[in-house]
Write a protein that holds these residues in place. Structure first.
Motif, short mmCIF file in Angstrom:
data_model
loop_
_atom_site.label_atom_id
_atom_site.label_comp_id
_atom_site.label_asym_id
_atom_site.label_seq_id
_atom_site.Cartn_x
_atom_site.Cartn_y
_atom_site.Cartn_z
N ARG A 14 0.83 -1.21 0.00
CA ARG A 14 0.00 0.00 0.00
C ARG A 14 0.87 1.26 0.00
O ARG A 14 0.54 2.24 -0.68
CB ARG A 14 -0.93 -0.01 1.21
CG ARG A 14 -2.00 -1.09 1.19
CD ARG A 14 -3.01 -0.87 2.31
NE ARG A 14 -4.02 -1.91 2.33
CZ ARG A 14 -4.10 -2.88 3.23
NH1 ARG A 14 -3.20 -2.93 4.22
NH2 ARG A 14 -5.04 -3.79 3.17
N GLN A 15 1.94 1.25 0.76
CA GLN A 15 2.83 2.41 0.80
C GLN A 15 3.46 2.66 -0.56
O GLN A 15 3.54 3.81 -1.02
CB GLN A 15 3.91 2.20 1.86
CG GLN A 15 3.41 2.23 3.29
CD GLN A 15 4.52 1.96 4.30
OE1 GLN A 15 5.62 1.56 3.93
NE2 GLN A 15 4.23 2.17 5.57
N GLU A 250 -8.14 -4.85 -4.25
CA GLU A 250 -7.88 -3.54 -3.66
C GLU A 250 -6.95 -2.75 -4.58
O GLU A 250 -5.87 -3.25 -4.94
CB GLU A 250 -7.24 -3.69 -2.28
CG GLU A 250 -6.86 -2.38 -1.63
CD GLU A 250 -6.15 -2.56 -0.30
OE1 GLU A 250 -5.55 -1.57 0.18
OE2 GLU A 250 -6.16 -3.68 0.25
N LEU A 252 -4.16 -0.33 -5.19
CA LEU A 252 -3.06 0.17 -4.36
C LEU A 252 -2.56 1.54 -4.82
O LEU A 252 -2.06 2.31 -4.00
CB LEU A 252 -1.90 -0.82 -4.38
CG LEU A 252 -2.21 -2.24 -3.87
CD1 LEU A 252 -0.96 -3.09 -3.96
CD2 LEU A 252 -2.72 -2.20 -2.44
N GLN A 256 -2.87 9.62 -2.09
CA GLN A 256 -3.21 9.88 -0.69
C GLN A 256 -3.18 11.36 -0.36
O GLN A 256 -3.79 11.80 0.60
CB GLN A 256 -2.21 9.16 0.24
CG GLN A 256 -2.17 7.65 0.03
CD GLN A 256 -3.50 6.99 0.34
OE1 GLN A 256 -4.02 7.13 1.44
NE2 GLN A 256 -4.05 6.27 -0.64
#
Length: 258
Positions: A14-15, A250, A252, A256
């Motif tokens: 995710r990062q 999901e 990714l 953000q």
């Protein structure tokens, strides 16, 4: 090689995905008429280094390229669609620019691409190309999940692209990712449902529909990397990295930053 991540590795994925998405959105916001492709490459380098991440492109030297690639991002303009080698070119009003970025952070790779029109002029053909690849990407993601097969994703992507009136090239497509950028399984942009590798939780896939307006044939630039439409028509490319989870897929590579 097909890698399956364990649940403890998913936060690192995710990062990496968020970093790639944020860099692409930052670059898009900086791209205006007159922006040089080499400046985009330098900006990408600075953001990757600042984040403590590693470029997947600088030393990339596959059999199909004239490597190493030597740059931090792919910049494909107008009739260029894949592996666009940054060079001394200032963007013009109405240019269709595709940015493709793959970065490793925390030992996990994320890969994403966006296409957009630079300046105030938005040619309808360019908008239609971009929209088709984005719709196809959404359809491919919707078809992914535990127990689904690669063919289900490929069929979903190809159905959208063909319905929009485009031919589909299968030389290059999506792929697995993990500790390296290009892994099995290959994910063609068209295919038969119910066929191919069965998806499992922990699998990371980079899905990347791309199209050319009036051809399915590619030609390679003298630089040995940049792939263009054989007819000189415009092109577009959209890509997300997804993780197969127990519940579905999901995305990714979602920005953000606000």
């Amino acid at each position: 090689m097909i890698e399956i991540l364990n649940p403890s590795e998913l936060p690192r994925a995710r990062q990496a995905g968020a970093l790639v998405a944020d860099i692409l959105q930052t670059l898009k916001s900086r791209c205006e008429v007159g922006t040089n492709l080499l400046d985009i490459d330098r900006w990408a380098q600075a953001m990757i280094v600042e984040a403590g991440a590693q470029s997947c492109y600088v030393d990339y030297e596959p059999s199909f390229g004239r490597g190493p690639f030597g740059h931090y991002i792919c910049t494909s303009v107008n009739d260029a669609v894949l592996h666009g080698l940054p060079h001394d070119y200032p963007l013009a009003d109405g240019d269709l620019l595709s940015l493709d970025l793959a970065v490793a952070k925390g030992g996990v790779v994320a890969d994403s691409a966006i296409s957009f029109v630079v300046g105030d002029t938005e040619p309808p053909e360019s908008v239609a190309l971009i929209n088709a690849t984005e719709r196809a990407l959404r359809a491919g993601i919707a078809a992914a999940g535990p127990g689904a097969r690669i063919g289900d994703i490929s069929h979903a992507i190809g159905s959208v692209l063909r319905a929009a009136g485009y031919s589909v090239n299968t030389e290059f497509g999506g792929h697995g990712v993990g500790s390296t950028m290009h892994q099995d399984p290959h994910v063609p942009n068209t295919g038969q449902p119910g066929r191919g590798y069965r998806l499992r939780p922990g699998l990371l896939l980079a899905l990347e529909p791309w199209v050319m307006a009036d051809t399915a044939t590619l030609v390679t630039d003298a630089d040995g990397w940049t792939l263009r439409s054989a007819t000189g028509c415009r092109t577009a490319h959209s890509e997300h990295t997804i993780a197969i989870t127990d519940d579905g897929a999901e995305i990714l590579t979602v920005p953000q930053r606000a």
